[in-house]
Design an enzyme around this catalytic site. Structure first.
Site, PDB file in Angstrom:
ATOM      1  N   LYS A 155       2.409   9.048  12.712  1.00  0.00           N
ATOM      2  CA  LYS A 155       3.438   8.308  11.958  1.00  0.00           C
ATOM      3  C   LYS A 155       2.868   7.844  10.625  1.00  0.00           C
ATOM      4  CE  LYS A 155       4.731   4.027  11.511  1.00  0.00           C
ATOM      5  NZ  LYS A 155       5.266   4.057  10.141  1.00  0.00           N
ATOM      6  N   CYS A 264      -9.062  -1.307   1.905  1.00  0.00           N
ATOM      7  CA  CYS A 264      -9.636  -2.207   2.907  1.00  0.00           C
ATOM      8  C   CYS A 264     -11.111  -2.469   2.626  1.00  0.00           C
ATOM      9  CB  CYS A 264      -9.460  -1.610   4.289  1.00  0.00           C
ATOM     10  SG  CYS A 264      -9.995   0.100   4.370  1.00  0.00           S
TER      11      CYS A 264
HETATM   12  P1  NDP Z   1       0.681  -2.567   8.277  1.00  0.00           P
HETATM   13  O1  NDP Z   1      -0.196  -3.060   9.345  1.00  0.00           O
HETATM   14  O2  NDP Z   1       1.902  -3.311   7.954  1.00  0.00           O
HETATM   15  O3  NDP Z   1       1.173  -1.078   8.588  1.00  0.00           O
HETATM   16  C1  NDP Z   1       0.300  -0.039   8.942  1.00  0.00           C
HETATM   17  C2  NDP Z   1       1.075   0.995   9.744  1.00  0.00           C
HETATM   18  O4  NDP Z   1       1.491   0.408  10.984  1.00  0.00           O
HETATM   19  C3  NDP Z   1       2.361   1.501   9.066  1.00  0.00           C
HETATM   20  O5  NDP Z   1       2.544   2.860   9.386  1.00  0.00           O
HETATM   21  C4  NDP Z   1       3.423   0.620   9.708  1.00  0.00           C
HETATM   22  O6  NDP Z   1       4.704   1.193   9.669  1.00  0.00           O
HETATM   23  C5  NDP Z   1       2.898   0.553  11.143  1.00  0.00           C
HETATM   24  N1  NDP Z   1       3.408  -0.576  11.909  1.00  0.00           N
HETATM   25  C6  NDP Z   1       3.910  -1.759  11.448  1.00  0.00           C
HETATM   26  N2  NDP Z   1       4.277  -2.540  12.482  1.00  0.00           N
HETATM   27  C7  NDP Z   1       4.010  -1.838  13.618  1.00  0.00           C
HETATM   28  C8  NDP Z   1       4.163  -2.117  15.020  1.00  0.00           C
HETATM   29  N3  NDP Z   1       4.656  -3.274  15.443  1.00  0.00           N
HETATM   30  N4  NDP Z   1       3.773  -1.184  15.907  1.00  0.00           N
HETATM   31  C9  NDP Z   1       3.248  -0.006  15.496  1.00  0.00           C
HETATM   32  N5  NDP Z   1       3.095   0.320  14.195  1.00  0.00           N
HETATM   33  C10 NDP Z   1       3.455  -0.595  13.262  1.00  0.00           C
HETATM   34  O7  NDP Z   1      -0.287  -2.397   7.035  1.00  0.00           O
HETATM   35  P2  NDP Z   1       0.070  -1.881   5.584  1.00  0.00           P
HETATM   36  O8  NDP Z   1       0.771  -0.600   5.652  1.00  0.00           O
HETATM   37  O9  NDP Z   1       0.730  -2.982   4.872  1.00  0.00           O
HETATM   38  O10 NDP Z   1      -1.413  -1.588   4.998  1.00  0.00           O
HETATM   39  C11 NDP Z   1      -2.170  -2.541   4.397  1.00  0.00           C
HETATM   40  C12 NDP Z   1      -3.187  -3.136   5.357  1.00  0.00           C
HETATM   41  O11 NDP Z   1      -3.939  -2.129   5.999  1.00  0.00           O
HETATM   42  C13 NDP Z   1      -4.196  -4.000   4.654  1.00  0.00           C
HETATM   43  O12 NDP Z   1      -4.320  -5.222   5.296  1.00  0.00           O
HETATM   44  C14 NDP Z   1      -5.505  -3.217   4.755  1.00  0.00           C
HETATM   45  O13 NDP Z   1      -6.653  -3.997   4.774  1.00  0.00           O
HETATM   46  C15 NDP Z   1      -5.334  -2.445   5.984  1.00  0.00           C
HETATM   47  N6  NDP Z   1      -6.093  -1.200   5.921  1.00  0.00           N
HETATM   48  C16 NDP Z   1      -7.267  -1.067   6.620  1.00  0.00           C
HETATM   49  C17 NDP Z   1      -8.007   0.076   6.515  1.00  0.00           C
HETATM   50  C18 NDP Z   1      -9.249   0.278   7.296  1.00  0.00           C
HETATM   51  O14 NDP Z   1      -9.663   1.401   7.459  1.00  0.00           O
HETATM   52  N7  NDP Z   1      -9.887  -0.755   7.821  1.00  0.00           N
HETATM   53  C19 NDP Z   1      -7.594   1.165   5.653  1.00  0.00           C
HETATM   54  C20 NDP Z   1      -6.360   0.951   5.014  1.00  0.00           C
HETATM   55  C21 NDP Z   1      -5.647  -0.204   5.153  1.00  0.00           C
HETATM   56  P3  NDP Z   1       5.699   0.844   8.430  1.00  0.00           P
HETATM   57  O15 NDP Z   1       5.161   1.537   7.270  1.00  0.00           O
HETATM   58  O16 NDP Z   1       7.009   1.382   8.840  1.00  0.00           O
HETATM   59  O17 NDP Z   1       5.692  -0.657   8.311  1.00  0.00           O
END
Ligand code: NDP
Length: 452
Positions: A155, A264
């Site tokens: 996804k 991140c």
């Molecule tokens: P989110 O946690 O909001 O979303 C990440 C993914 O999870 C998206 O595909 C989102 O879908 C999905 N998602 C949201 N809610 C749910 C749920 N309840 N159950 C299952 N899946 C869900 O993060 P962001 O997209 O806003 O990304 C930014 C964040 O990610 C930052 O905090 C960053 O630090 C972190 N990050 C960490 C990395 C690492 O490797 N440590 C790398 C990259 C980012 P949808 O798009 O539809 O909301």
């Protein structure tokens, strides 16, 4: 039927419409992936799986420009970054294509017989990807999972589905059987949650915010589902007085403002030894104000916009609370721009010092000695990344060992490479991606005793 209008963040104009999958469509994708696993991908001769992954890599290679162009428009990434990101998917596929033929078990001497271990694939793996690095994070999940013999349902983030959709098409073009890699755009609350709750999904690879990661961890507990979490960060770039201050100041902007700080691993804290603090800031200023913040469709752009108006509002919320010491420029227009901004502080409780901004903002603080630097760097609930600048290599290693963080670099701003394990300490994550052991993390080790 619901759909999402993809927006170009540099211009705030629509790019295309993408269908968002329902729970029923997600179930169908998972069931088809399970069918493609049993008697299919799992049972393919390892050399044949390897050959198909290499073909997939070469098809991606032939489409690097096209994939990069999609990411420039969908995510506002610079051309340089977007090309690197597409190339990284190719490189991961090539690297892990060697794994199917090297997933060795063990032979363990035991009384009364012999014991053999096997690395068995898990089944269907659900990969949930954020919007900040849509291509690499997808590849880090699917390449080792597929190499180990699993099928994958992925996804993408709602905001950035285009390159993942294209990678799914390229997999078919390369000859991967249908439903071995399925891309299913949809909402986190629909598709993401169903991947977590569906019993046929045996492992979740989640990259995203710490808040959602905790919910997913709780959801996985119900079925004791395997899980990798790559979450947020608040990493430090530690500059000692004996460092090459010119080099440290010149590279610091790229360690935090790359991808407009939506990284991140961003070193969003800079700790500078007090005796060179003013000199460092004097040298940092031209490096920041000189950054070419341009529409990313311009090849000269070094930094693009934020992903959305909402993300811009979040970042502006942090900036409203502080005084900006100096900042770069933005091109203006309707895009979601925030200039690269530098804040100085000595308040280790300030929100700008403690919370992940996920935007082009860095906080700079002085420190007195090595112990002080380590204590300040470790004073966070996160532990993903970090850099140390010093001419004393022994100190570089000592401080790297002392910082509670998964990915560190000495005299460099980059610690992420597909050859080496990547992951976090504390609330930055659970488990490791990448590196030579990644395919094994998509298997169960089974032991079989044979009496003699
Ligand atoms: P989110 O946690 O909001 O979303 C990440 C993914 O999870 C998206 O595909 C989102 O879908 C999905 N998602 C949201 N809610 C749910 C749920 N309840 N159950 C299952 N899946 C869900 O993060 P962001 O997209 O806003 O990304 C930014 C964040 O990610 C930052 O905090 C960053 O630090 C972190 N990050 C960490 C990395 C690492 O490797 N440590 C790398 C990259 C980012 P949808 O798009 O539809 O909301």
């Amino acid at each position: 039927m619901s759909s999402y209008t993809v927006i170009n963040p540099a211009t705030a104009t629509p790019v295309t419409e993408v269908h968002l999958a329902s729970v029923e469509e997600t179930d169908a994708a998972i069931e088809a992936a399970q069918e493609a696993f049993v008697g299919g991908w799992r049972d393919l001769a390892p050399g044949e799986r390897a050959r198909l992954l290499r073909r997939f890599a070469s098809v991606v290679d032939a489409h690097v420009e096209e994939l990069a162009e999609l990411e420039v428009r969908n995510a506002g990434h610079t051309w340089g970054n977007a090309r690197w990101e597409a190339g990284n998917v190719r490189d991961c596929l090539n690297y892990y294509s060697a794994a199917p033929e090297r997933l060795f078990g063990r032979q363990i001497p035991v009384p009364g017989g012999v014991d053999l271990t096997f690395r068995e694939p898990l089944g269907v793996v659900g990969v949930i990807v954020p919007w900040n690095f849509p291509m690499p994070i997808a590849g880090w999940g699917f390449a080792p999972a597929l190499a180990a013999g699993n099928t994958v349902v992925l996804k993408p983030a709602e905001l950035t589905p285009l390159t993942a959709i294209r990678l799914g098409e390229l997999a078919l073009e390369a000859g991967l059987p249908e439903h071995v890699l399925t891309i299913i755009p949809g909402k986190g609350s629909v598709v993401g949650e169903r991947l977590v709750t569906h019993p046929l999904v045996r492992k979740i690879v989640f990259t995203g915010s710490t808040a959602v990661g905790k919910q997913i961890m709780a959801g996985c507990a119900d079925q004791v589902k395997r899980l990798t979490l790559e979450l947020g960060g608040k990493s430090s770039n530690i500059v000692f007085a004996d460092a090459d201050i010119d080099a440290a100041a010149a590279t610091a902007p790229y360690a935090v403002f790359d991808n407009a700080g939506q990284d991140c691993c961003a070193r969003s804290r800079i700790l500078v030894q007090r005796s060179v603090y003013d000199e460092f800031l004097d040298k940092l200023e031209p490096a920041v104000t000189g950054m070419r913040v341009l529409d990313p469709s311009d090849e000269a752009s070094e930094m693009g916009p934020l992903i959305s108006a909402q993300q811009r509002a979040t970042v502006r919320g942090f900036l409203d609370e502080v005084e900006v010491a100096f900042a770069g420029n933005t091109p203006g227009g309707d895009g979601f721009w925030v200039p690269p901004s530098v804040v100085t502080t000595e308040d280790a409780e300030a929100r700008i010092w403690r919370e992940e901004v996920f935007g082009p903002v860095v906080a700079v603080m002085p420190f007195d000695d090595e112990a002080d630097a380590v204590a300040l760097a470790n004073d966070t609930e996160y532990g993903l990344s970090g850099s140390i600048y010093t001419r004393d290599l022994a100190r570089g290693l000592r401080v790297a060992r002392a910082v509670e963080s998964g990915n560190l670099s000495v005299n460099s701003h980059s610690a992420v490479r597909y050859w080496t394990p990547f992951g976090g300490y504390k609330q930055s994550g659970l488990g490791r991606e990448l590196g030579p052991d990644a395919p094994a993390a998509f298997t169960e080790e089974k032991n079989v005793f044979i009496a003699h």
